[in-house]
Motif scaffolding. Structure first.
Motif, PDB file in Angstrom:
ATOM      1  N   SER A 163       1.068  -1.146  -0.038  1.00 35.52           N
ATOM      2  CA  SER A 163       0.163  -0.110  -0.161  1.00 35.52           C
ATOM      3  C   SER A 163       0.967   1.145   0.032  1.00 35.52           C
ATOM      4  O   SER A 163       1.602   1.328   0.907  1.00 35.52           O
ATOM      5  CB  SER A 163      -0.875   0.010   1.362  1.00 35.52           C
ATOM      6  N   ILE A 164       0.391   2.206  -1.010  1.00 37.38           N
ATOM      7  CA  ILE A 164       1.576   3.369  -0.939  1.00 37.38           C
ATOM      8  C   ILE A 164       0.675   4.534  -0.593  1.00 37.38           C
ATOM      9  O   ILE A 164      -0.622   4.678  -1.206  1.00 37.38           O
ATOM     10  CB  ILE A 164       1.894   3.650  -2.461  1.00 37.38           C
ATOM     11  N   GLU A 165       0.908   5.139   0.499  1.00 38.91           N
ATOM     12  CA  GLU A 165       0.527   6.362   0.994  1.00 38.91           C
ATOM     13  C   GLU A 165       0.750   7.798   0.341  1.00 38.91           C
ATOM     14  O   GLU A 165      -0.125   8.447  -0.134  1.00 38.91           O
ATOM     15  CB  GLU A 165       0.496   6.571   2.408  1.00 38.91           C
ATOM     16  N   ALA A 166       2.184   7.720   0.062  1.00 36.06           N
ATOM     17  CA  ALA A 166       2.481   9.036  -0.657  1.00 36.06           C
ATOM     18  C   ALA A 166       2.821   8.898  -2.048  1.00 36.06           C
ATOM     19  O   ALA A 166       3.628   8.110  -2.339  1.00 36.06           O
ATOM     20  CB  ALA A 166       3.837   9.433   0.017  1.00 36.06           C
ATOM     21  N   GLU A 167       1.978   9.531  -2.832  1.00 37.19           N
ATOM     22  CA  GLU A 167       1.999   9.118  -4.370  1.00 37.19           C
ATOM     23  C   GLU A 167       3.146   9.959  -4.966  1.00 37.19           C
ATOM     24  O   GLU A 167       3.392   9.579  -6.076  1.00 37.19           O
ATOM     25  CB  GLU A 167       0.580   9.680  -5.109  1.00 37.19           C
ATOM     26  N   ILE A 321      -5.481  -0.461 -16.276  1.00 38.02           N
ATOM     27  CA  ILE A 321      -4.609   0.787 -16.064  1.00 38.02           C
ATOM     28  C   ILE A 321      -3.329   0.437 -16.006  1.00 38.02           C
ATOM     29  O   ILE A 321      -2.694  -0.665 -16.187  1.00 38.02           O
ATOM     30  CB  ILE A 321      -5.133   1.395 -14.499  1.00 38.02           C
ATOM     31  N   GLY A 322      -2.294   1.330 -15.753  1.00 38.93           N
ATOM     32  CA  GLY A 322      -0.954   1.165 -15.637  1.00 38.93           C
ATOM     33  C   GLY A 322      -0.446   1.312 -14.392  1.00 38.93           C
ATOM     34  O   GLY A 322      -1.078   1.606 -13.274  1.00 38.93           O
ATOM     35  N   LEU A 323       0.748   0.702 -14.092  1.00 41.17           N
ATOM     36  CA  LEU A 323       1.396   0.525 -12.586  1.00 41.17           C
ATOM     37  C   LEU A 323       1.439   2.036 -12.049  1.00 41.17           C
ATOM     38  O   LEU A 323       1.577   2.095 -10.931  1.00 41.17           O
ATOM     39  CB  LEU A 323       2.741  -0.266 -12.649  1.00 41.17           C
ATOM     40  N   GLU A 324       1.684   2.941 -12.906  1.00 39.80           N
ATOM     41  CA  GLU A 324       1.896   4.159 -12.183  1.00 39.80           C
ATOM     42  C   GLU A 324       0.841   5.017 -11.924  1.00 39.80           C
ATOM     43  O   GLU A 324       0.584   6.366 -11.485  1.00 39.80           O
ATOM     44  CB  GLU A 324       2.696   5.086 -13.616  1.00 39.80           C
ATOM     45  N   SER A 325      -0.455   4.324 -12.029  1.00 40.75           N
ATOM     46  CA  SER A 325      -2.008   5.072 -11.772  1.00 40.75           C
ATOM     47  C   SER A 325      -1.988   5.117 -10.226  1.00 40.75           C
ATOM     48  O   SER A 325      -1.607   4.521  -9.672  1.00 40.75           O
ATOM     49  CB  SER A 325      -2.976   4.283 -12.184  1.00 40.75           C
ATOM     50  N   ALA A 326      -2.344   6.508  -9.970  1.00 42.77           N
ATOM     51  CA  ALA A 326      -2.376   6.808  -8.480  1.00 42.77           C
ATOM     52  C   ALA A 326      -3.509   6.078  -8.036  1.00 42.77           C
ATOM     53  O   ALA A 326      -4.526   5.578  -8.604  1.00 42.77           O
ATOM     54  CB  ALA A 326      -2.580   8.431  -8.416  1.00 42.77           C
TER      55      ALA A 326
END
Length: 428
Positions: A163-167, A321-326
């Motif tokens: 889980s990524i909190e800071a985009e 979507i792509g991996l870079e999607s927020a």
């Protein structure tokens, strides 16, 4: 009877009996406080020492600890003792003073020894409550066994969720994961939202769940493509005009259950910006997104059961979507022991952002089993205690009744009744 015959008033006798009941209630309250402290501390110790390692950090943040006893607990115990004394002591005390003094002085049976209606009701409630708790324990046990033995429908043996909190640090995270030898493949998935899908052939519509996933998502989680294909590397946004649906959705939308090549219109809700942990219920405050016309390129297998993971319970429409999607979580397939890989990834990623959450899907699926096991043990202990209280209560009541029927039993045996006949009478 002696006290009443010597001039004591009924009020004085009742007051004495209530005093004795109150002392018993206070002793019971003190024992209850001690037992409750032991149970709470024992339960917390068991949880902290048996919880999966993935969730140990979360538990430490919750700072689980037994609350200290204070004056409010003391007031509650005293109030409980007073209420118990009035509720259970007044009626017996009043009944004890309704005596035929002549018969009482002779030591004769002074009242009907048969159980009253209230006593029967209380015994029935006590037996029923203990039985209900034991039945609940069996249900929890069955659920725990089923959750532990059934395949959840997705790969959990070697998969990890990040889980990524800071985009702002997503690009750096992706670079770190791509260079990590423990990571075999990376995919992404968004939180689940709600929408409506409309078909043209045959015409129809239905509400559906929607989730955007990257091209490697189905391979990483081991979700089989029943017909058609998954998403390609080139399909990286919902604007690509393609969709994948789950089996249950395909069966509801098309008679043959195969929607590959069908064109649908999807009216979706787009969640407002926020952390990936936003739940589908938050879609109520979301703003509507323009409808999209999509071509179904694949149908994937439905999950076998809800394992406490959104990916394992999803039945709906997938968009690319792509991996870079927020606002997406990353799902990784790792090499070797997933717990060791989780620890290594956690050390690397927390250097970029301390708020990272890294969990193995095996532990997430096992959490459901763990919670059911806790419910089983709690229900078992409570049911066992209730059963002991019930048995002791029945013994006390029956001993009291048999003692009061001693004269009747003596007459029966004098007339030829055997011991088994008396025992059968008491058991009946």
């Amino acid at each position: 009877g002696v006290r009443l015959s010597l001039g004591a008033s009924r009020r004085r006798i009742v007051r004495q009996l209530l005093t004795e009941s109150f002392l018993l209630a206070l002793a019971a309250a003190a024992c209850g406080l001690a037992i409750s402290r032991l149970i709470v501390n024992g339960l917390l110790y068991a949880i902290l020492n048996t919880i999966p390692a993935d969730f140990a950090q979360l538990v430490s943040l919750l700072n689980l600890a037994a609350p200290a006893s204070d004056w409010r607990v003391l007031v509650f115990l005293i109030a409980g003792a007073i209420v118990s004394t009035m509720f259970f002591g007044v009626a017996p005390a009043l009944q004890a003073t309704r005596l035929d003094l002549v018969r009482a002085m002779r030591g004769e049976v002074t009242r009907d020894a048969r159980p009253g209606h209230a006593r029967r009701v209380l015994i029935a409630l006590q037996v029923g409550a203990s039985t209900l708790l034991l039945i609940c324990a069996v249900i929890f046990l069955r659920g725990a066994v089923a959750a532990a033995s059934q395949f959840p429908g997705i790969r959990t043996s070697d998969t990890v969720r990040v889980s990524i909190e800071a985009e702002s640090g997503r690009a750096k995270v992706l670079q770190t994961l791509a260079a990590d030898p423990l990571v075999l493949s990376v995919s992404a998935a968004s939180p689940i939202t709600r929408g409506t899908v409309e078909t043209f052939a045959p015409p129809g519509s239905m509400p559906v769940d929607e989730m955007t996933v990257s091209s490697g998502y189905f391979d990483v989680l081991g979700i089989d493509v029943v017909s058609g294909r998954g998403f390609t590397q080139a399909e990286r946004t919902p604007e690509a005009g393609v969709a994948v649906v789950s089996e249950s959705v395909a069966r509801q939308l098309w008679p043959n259950g195969d929607g590959v090549g069908q064109v649908v219109r999807l009216e979706a809700l787009h969640l407002a910006p926020g952390p990936p942990s936003v739940s589908p219920a938050d879609a109520r405050s979301a703003k509507a997104e323009p409808s999209r016309t999509l071509t179904v390129v694949g149908v994937v297998r439905d999950p076998l059961r809800d394992a406490g993971i959104s990916a394992a319970s999803f039945r709906g429409v997938y968009l690319p979507i792509g991996l870079e999607s927020a606002r997406t979580r990353l799902y990784l397939r790792v090499r070797g022991n997933p717990e060791q890989a989780r620890q290594a990834l956690l050390e690397r990623l927390t250097g970029l952002d301390p708020a990272f959450g890294v969990m193995t899907l095996r532990a997430m699926a096992g959490m459901q089993t763990y919670l059911l096991q806790i419910g089983f043990w709690v229900a078992t202990v409570l049911g066992g205690v209730a059963l002991v209280l019930t048995v002791s209560g029945l013994f006390s009541v029956l001993s009291y009744l048999v003692e009061q029927q001693a004269q009747e039993i003596g007459v029966r045996m004098a007339l030829g009744a055997a011991t088994r006949h008396v025992a059968g009478l008491v058991l009946s």
